[in-house]
Design an enzyme around this catalytic site. Structure first.
Site, PDB file in Angstrom:
ATOM      1  N   GLY A 224       0.797  -1.221   0.000  1.00 27.09           N
ATOM      2  CA  GLY A 224       0.000   0.000   0.000  1.00 27.09           C
ATOM      3  C   GLY A 224       0.826   1.267   0.000  1.00 27.09           C
TER       4      GLY A 224
ATOM      5  CD  GLU B 196      -1.850  -9.465  -3.310  1.00 29.66           C
ATOM      6  OE1 GLU B 196      -2.263  -8.293  -3.386  1.00 29.66           O
ATOM      7  OE2 GLU B 196      -1.355  -9.943  -2.279  1.00 29.66           O
TER       8      GLU B 196
ATOM      9  CG  ASN C  85       2.297 -10.427  -2.667  1.00 28.96           C
ATOM     10  OD1 ASN C  85       1.085 -10.333  -2.584  1.00 28.96           O
ATOM     11  ND2 ASN C  85       3.076  -9.374  -2.600  1.00 28.96           N
TER      12      ASN C  85
ATOM     13  NE  ARG D  19       5.617 -10.927   0.618  1.00 32.22           N
ATOM     14  CZ  ARG D  19       4.361 -10.743   0.994  1.00 32.22           C
ATOM     15  NH1 ARG D  19       3.701 -11.723   1.565  1.00 32.22           N
ATOM     16  NH2 ARG D  19       3.748  -9.588   0.799  1.00 32.22           N
TER      17      ARG D  19
END
Length: 454
Positions: free
Chosen positions: A167, A277, A292, A294
């Site tokens: 963010g 995402e 991501n 991970r």
């Protein structure tokens, strides 16, 4: 039996404890690394060995590659699990591990680098046939170029840092004047946080849903998905409640979304566990947001509906073993909800460090906590102190279990966000599954200025 002799965990808190738990079940010795501020932390006591790596500041401890590599070599660790955050998505660290003959439990450095660059990630997903948010496909060289691009896309637009995440480095602008004012400050913020001030623009999608797909890929070309997680309950663009599966998707949209995630992961030669995402508009159209590379904070809800241990999957894939497709059920098993418990003011979201005088946690649910009663919450790290995960045969049962669990929590000595979590669970929009990334603002508004229900 594992091929690894010893795993060093380059992280702290609840994710370090989570990794230790799986390693212990697999009879793999573990090494914790810790800063001065974490000397007495639970994860340090639970690991088989522990090595001090520096003072409280993350740059001098958990982000210090040299000290972490040295700790691995001194203890004979032949693998490093980075957890999430810190060095988990640092391609230079992944490269350094390989150069030192240490297995990095994650994807290759080249893939981390590719997906860490939001502009390149957009290009790659577009080439793979995965829908992306309308926007510019290259870096913006000047505010004038940004204004021209925004006029072509149409306001409002989202100004974003190419290297951003969590963010940070994002700003919505609605006019040429706002964009001109925001350009320099956003670039400066991106440079400060990520060491890269490159910016780009995307069309701003108002009040979307944030839905992500858990994928896993081995070194033999197998890529699978473990369904999706709904992550739209956020504050300051950071998740606080996640659930799986999403209450918004029907079966056809779920299948399309999950297959897009698999296609995207396969296109970049991904290996290990990762998350694709997406943001989803009111019409159900989904767009790639980021990947991501991970394990995620919210991985437990996927584990609950899939009946797997994702940390074990990470270890097995890193050892070169093929995925056990037969271990997956044919459909999600029930419904799971995760609430993140933060040491923060539930209205302002300001961190609340201090001593935890009382901590009584409920039974009947899964608990992933970094602290115990009497521990000190320091101001040096993320204020999340733990997670509560409720699993039920269906969504109403999972909500009921979570509400009961939150009602039995007793925390004193610090401010915490459990009152906000209770109000979310009780809100009719949440119970109906009719919420977006703007939902927390609605909850706070409906609570007014009085005390939140607890």
């Amino acid at each position: 039996m594992s091929d690894f002799k010893k795993v060093l965990i380059a992280n702290r808190g609840e994710i370090a404890r989570r990794i230790i738990r799986t390693c212990r079940r697999l009879s793999i010795p573990t090494v914790a690394v810790y800063s001065d501020a974490d000397r007495d932390a639970l994860f340090v006591r639970e690991a088989d060995e522990a090595v001090a790596i520096g003072p409280a500041l993350v740059k001098k401890s958990y982000l210090d590659m040299e000290n972490i590599i040295r700790a691995a070599k001194e203890t004979g660790a032949d693998a490093i699990h980075p957890g999430y955050g810190f060095l988990a998505e640092n391609s230079a660290f992944a490269e350094r591990c390989v150069a030192e003959g240490i297995t990095f439990i994650g994807p290759s450095a080249s893939v981390i680098r590719l997906m860490g660059d939001k502009i390149e990630a957009r290009r790659q997903m577009k080439a793979a046939g995965v829908a992306i948010v309308p926007g510019v496909d290259g870096a913006l060289s000047s505010v004038e170029e940004a204004i021209q691009a925004a006029q072509e896309i149409g306001y409002p637009v989202m100004l974003k840092a190419s290297a951003g995440g969590g963010g940070i480095g994002m700003q919505v602008v609605s006019s040429d004047d706002e964009l001109e004012k925001a350009f320099a400050s956003t670039a400066q913020r991106a440079g400060s946080y990520f060491g890269d001030d490159t910016l780009f623009l995307e069309k701003f999608i108002a009040a979307p849903r944030h839905i992500e797909v858990q994928i896993a890929a081995d070194q033999h070309g197998n890529v699978v998905h473990l369904w999706e997680r709904e992550c739209s309950v956020q504050r300051r663009n950071q998740k606080i409640i996640e659930e799986a599966p999403s209450p918004f998707l029907d079966e056809s949209r779920r299948e399309a979304l999950c297959q897009a995630a698999v296609r995207g992961a396969r296109s970049i030669g991904y290996t290990n566990v990762g998350t694709m995402e997406f943001i989803v508009d009111e019409q159900g159209q989904f767009y790639f947001l980021e990947m991501n590379t991970r394990i995620q904070v919210e991985h437990p809800v996927t584990e609950e509906i899939a009946g797997v241990d994702l940390v074990e999957w990470q270890l097995r894939i890193a050892e070169g073993r093929p995925l056990q497709r037969e271990a997956l059920p044919s459909a999600p098993q029930g419904h799971a909800i995760e609430c993140r418990v933060y040491a923060e003011d539930p209205r302002t979201f300001m961190p609340s460090p201090g001593k935890i005088e009382t901590l009584r946690l409920p039974d009947g649910v899964r608990l992933e906590f970094a602290v115990t009663e009497g521990d000190q919450v320091t101001p040096f790290y993320d204020p999340m102190i733990g997670k509560i995960i409720a699993h039920g045969a269906n969504r109403p049962e999972a909500i009921r279990k979570m509400k009961e669990a939150l009602g039995r929590c007793v925390v004193s000595g610090i401010k915490h966000n459990i009152p906000l979590l209770v109000n979310v669970m009780d809100h009719p929009d949440f119970q109906a599954g009719a919420y977006t990334t703007k939902f927390v603002e609605t909850v706070l508004k409906d609570c007014g200025q009085g005390e939140m229900r607890t």
